[in-house]
Design an enzyme around this catalytic site. Structure first.
Site, PDB file in Angstrom:
ATOM      1  N   CYS A 124       1.009  -1.235  -0.036  1.00 13.89           N
ATOM      2  CA  CYS A 124       0.019  -0.082  -0.058  1.00 13.89           C
ATOM      3  C   CYS A 124       0.723   1.240   0.000  1.00 13.89           C
ATOM      4  O   CYS A 124       1.230   1.782   1.130  1.00 13.89           O
ATOM      5  CB  CYS A 124      -0.989   0.110   1.104  1.00 13.89           C
ATOM      6  SG  CYS A 124      -1.951  -1.585   1.393  1.00 13.89           S
ATOM      7  N   ALA A 125       1.473   1.817  -1.262  1.00 12.91           N
ATOM      8  CA  ALA A 125       2.829   2.500  -1.348  1.00 12.91           C
ATOM      9  C   ALA A 125       2.469   3.862  -1.230  1.00 12.91           C
ATOM     10  O   ALA A 125       3.299   4.722  -1.222  1.00 12.91           O
ATOM     11  CB  ALA A 125       3.356   2.041  -2.582  1.00 12.91           C
ATOM     12  N   ALA A 126       1.243   4.272  -1.828  1.00 16.32           N
ATOM     13  CA  ALA A 126       1.113   5.729  -2.008  1.00 16.32           C
ATOM     14  C   ALA A 126       1.238   6.601  -0.658  1.00 16.32           C
ATOM     15  O   ALA A 126       0.996   6.082   0.512  1.00 16.32           O
ATOM     16  CB  ALA A 126      -0.111   6.092  -2.837  1.00 16.32           C
ATOM     17  N   GLY A 148       6.623   7.687  -0.092  1.00 21.00           N
ATOM     18  CA  GLY A 148       7.686   7.954   0.533  1.00 21.00           C
ATOM     19  C   GLY A 148       8.768   6.671   1.143  1.00 21.00           C
ATOM     20  O   GLY A 148       9.821   6.708   1.041  1.00 21.00           O
ATOM     21  N   LYS A 149       7.870   5.665   1.512  1.00 20.76           N
ATOM     22  CA  LYS A 149       8.469   4.459   1.896  1.00 20.76           C
ATOM     23  C   LYS A 149       9.048   3.696   0.722  1.00 20.76           C
ATOM     24  O   LYS A 149      10.208   2.999   0.902  1.00 20.76           O
ATOM     25  CB  LYS A 149       7.366   3.694   2.787  1.00 20.76           C
ATOM     26  CG  LYS A 149       6.885   4.257   4.197  1.00 20.76           C
ATOM     27  CD  LYS A 149       5.977   3.310   4.741  1.00 20.76           C
ATOM     28  CE  LYS A 149       5.688   4.048   6.084  1.00 20.76           C
ATOM     29  NZ  LYS A 149       4.716   5.323   5.783  1.00 20.76           N
ATOM     30  N   ASP A 156      -0.836   0.330  -5.417  1.00 23.71           N
ATOM     31  CA  ASP A 156      -1.970   1.398  -4.618  1.00 23.71           C
ATOM     32  C   ASP A 156      -3.223   1.199  -5.814  1.00 23.71           C
ATOM     33  O   ASP A 156      -3.106   1.147  -6.789  1.00 23.71           O
ATOM     34  CB  ASP A 156      -1.587   2.776  -4.687  1.00 23.71           C
ATOM     35  CG  ASP A 156      -2.528   3.550  -3.446  1.00 23.71           C
ATOM     36  OD1 ASP A 156      -2.021   3.404  -2.497  1.00 23.71           O
ATOM     37  OD2 ASP A 156      -3.733   3.845  -3.816  1.00 23.71           O
ATOM     38  N   ASP A 201       2.276  -1.352   4.984  1.00 25.26           N
ATOM     39  CA  ASP A 201       1.752   0.118   5.945  1.00 25.26           C
ATOM     40  C   ASP A 201       0.313  -0.059   5.495  1.00 25.26           C
ATOM     41  O   ASP A 201      -0.091   0.636   4.599  1.00 25.26           O
ATOM     42  CB  ASP A 201       2.714   1.294   5.110  1.00 25.26           C
ATOM     43  CG  ASP A 201       2.477   2.413   6.155  1.00 25.26           C
ATOM     44  OD1 ASP A 201       2.410   2.295   7.332  1.00 25.26           O
ATOM     45  OD2 ASP A 201       2.245   3.346   5.572  1.00 25.26           O
ATOM     46  N   CYS A 204      -0.187   4.005  11.285  1.00 25.28           N
ATOM     47  CA  CYS A 204      -0.347   5.061  11.815  1.00 25.28           C
ATOM     48  C   CYS A 204      -1.442   5.583  12.889  1.00 25.28           C
ATOM     49  O   CYS A 204      -2.076   6.752  13.045  1.00 25.28           O
ATOM     50  CB  CYS A 204      -0.168   6.278  10.844  1.00 25.28           C
ATOM     51  SG  CYS A 204      -1.502   6.670   9.677  1.00 25.28           S
TER      52      CYS A 204
END
Length: 386
Positions: free
Chosen positions: A152-154, A157-158, A176, A233, A283
């Site tokens: 889940c990359a958008a 940043g990671k 994503d 993430d 988060c």
């Protein structure tokens, strides 16, 4: 290169700013950005005094309940003072409706928090991140030449940090399901000069290839056990995000994330090679989306073992999910409430060592959770969700 950025610190607030007669009201999300050092962009302005002209010194407020009507001349509802700035546009220009204006509407000159703006600061070299977001990629510990999946990359940043840690050698697959977010991943990879990242618009819950036919394409879905490391993430309730000036969550919405996270985790566990590493992060601060998910994963996937983390900056996991004390010590939880509410004594700060100051700063961050798993044997052919 990923840059670890400090969140808004409660130790930097200024309370002696004189409020102006001329006012502008911005939306809650715009207000969050201003607290983090951003300027006020025109689309974020909801209301402005009738006499506001370009060049005026004005006080900026955030409408934290979303009650202010677009174009209002004044607003007496619940609002939070953000500081003073100089208007770059008149009220008439902002709300004329003749065209959709963009760009800076108010340049903040006296924000209540002294958070520096990193807008357009070395954009080809730096990507601003919160501390835990940078820590989680180091915990994943990707190596040059590996095949890594960011499920889940958008906005990337990671994924870009992973590629940087791999010296851009290997393959980083970033997924994503929202097209414009995938474009943002590609833009960030291009901006940072990273060629190992391949971004695809695809639903991560469907990223596992169930038939055993030979792969004929580089994109999703992927064959089982085809990645050396995976970062999940996960989409979450986001209750750890700071600053957050408006709470709009419903109980139904908060509870909806756990099933989605488990679907994604099941896919990730099956895509991971034996001997590979899977890092799960959120988060948010809820037990249901963090420690309960770890307990579920260990029960559902006997092939996974919880691992210690390095670097270790956060605290251990929270009790209540049935995990052992040893297992809790292997988790990493960042808790903003651990920072003292009162301003520390200035004399004490003056005498503090650099290590003490860094430790204090590291605690003053967003809420975040990290768990790291080793896949020590192959996944059972039986689908654990059935």
């Amino acid at each position: 290169m990923a840059l670890m950025g400090a969140p808004v610190s409660r130790f930097q607030s200024r309370k002696n700013i004189k409020k102006q007669q001329c006012e502008a009201v911005v939306g809650a999300q715009c207000g969050n950005a201003v607290l983090r050092g951003a300027q006020v962009y025109v689309p974020g302005i909801v209301s402005a005094s009738s006499f506001m002209k370009a060049g005026d010194v004005i006080s900026v407020y955030s409408d934290i309940k979303g009650k202010c009507k677009k174009g209002a001349r004044e607003f007496d509802g619940t609002k939070v003072f953000l500081g003073n700035g100089i208007s770059a546009r008149s009220r008439k220009e902002i709300f004329s409706g003749l065209c959709e204006l963009k760009g800076i509407g108010i340049r903040m000159t006296e924000p209540i928090y002294l958070s520096p703006s990193f807008d357009n600061v070395l954009p080809g070299y730096l990507f601003l991140q919160n501390l835990p977001s940078a820590v989680v990629t180091h915990v994943l510990h990707p190596q040059p030449g590996e095949r890594v999946l960011d499920l889940c990359a958008a906005p990337g940043g990671k994924a870009t940090h992973i590629a940087a840690l791999m010296h851009d050698q290997g393959e980083v697959i970033a997924l994503d399901k929202i097209p414009n977010k995938v474009e943002k991943i590609k833009q960030n990879a291009l901006l940072l000069g990273l060629n190992s990242i391949k971004a695809f618009c695809f639903d991560g819950t469907k990223a596992l290839k169930h038939d055993m036919t030979e792969d004929t394409q580089e994109g999703p879905p992927f064959s089982p056990e085809s990645f050396d490391r995976i970062l999940l993430d996960a989409p979450c309730s986001g209750m750890g995000q700071r600053p957050n000036m408006a709470c709009t969550w419903t109980l139904k919405e908060v509870m909806s994330y756990q099933p989605l996270q488990r679907k994604l985790f099941s896919v990730a566990a099956q895509l991971l090679k034996p001997g590979g590493m899977l890092v799960y992060s959120t988060c948010t601060i809820t037990l249901a989306e963090n420690e309960e998910q770890v307990a579920w994963a260990l029960s559902t996937f006997p092939c996974l073992q919880l691992q210690p983390q390095e670097p270790r900056i956060g605290e251990e996991g929270m009790m209540g999910a049935g995990l052992s004390l040893e297992q809790l010590r292997q988790l990493q939880r960042f808790d903003p409430s651990a920072v003292p509410l009162q301003d520390p004594d200035q004399d004490a700060l003056r005498d503090a060592t650099a290590e003490d100051m860094i430790r204090l700063a590291n605690k003053d961050c967003i809420g975040f959770f990290i768990a790291k798993f080793l896949k020590w044997k192959s996944t059972s052919e039986k689908d654990p969700q059935k």
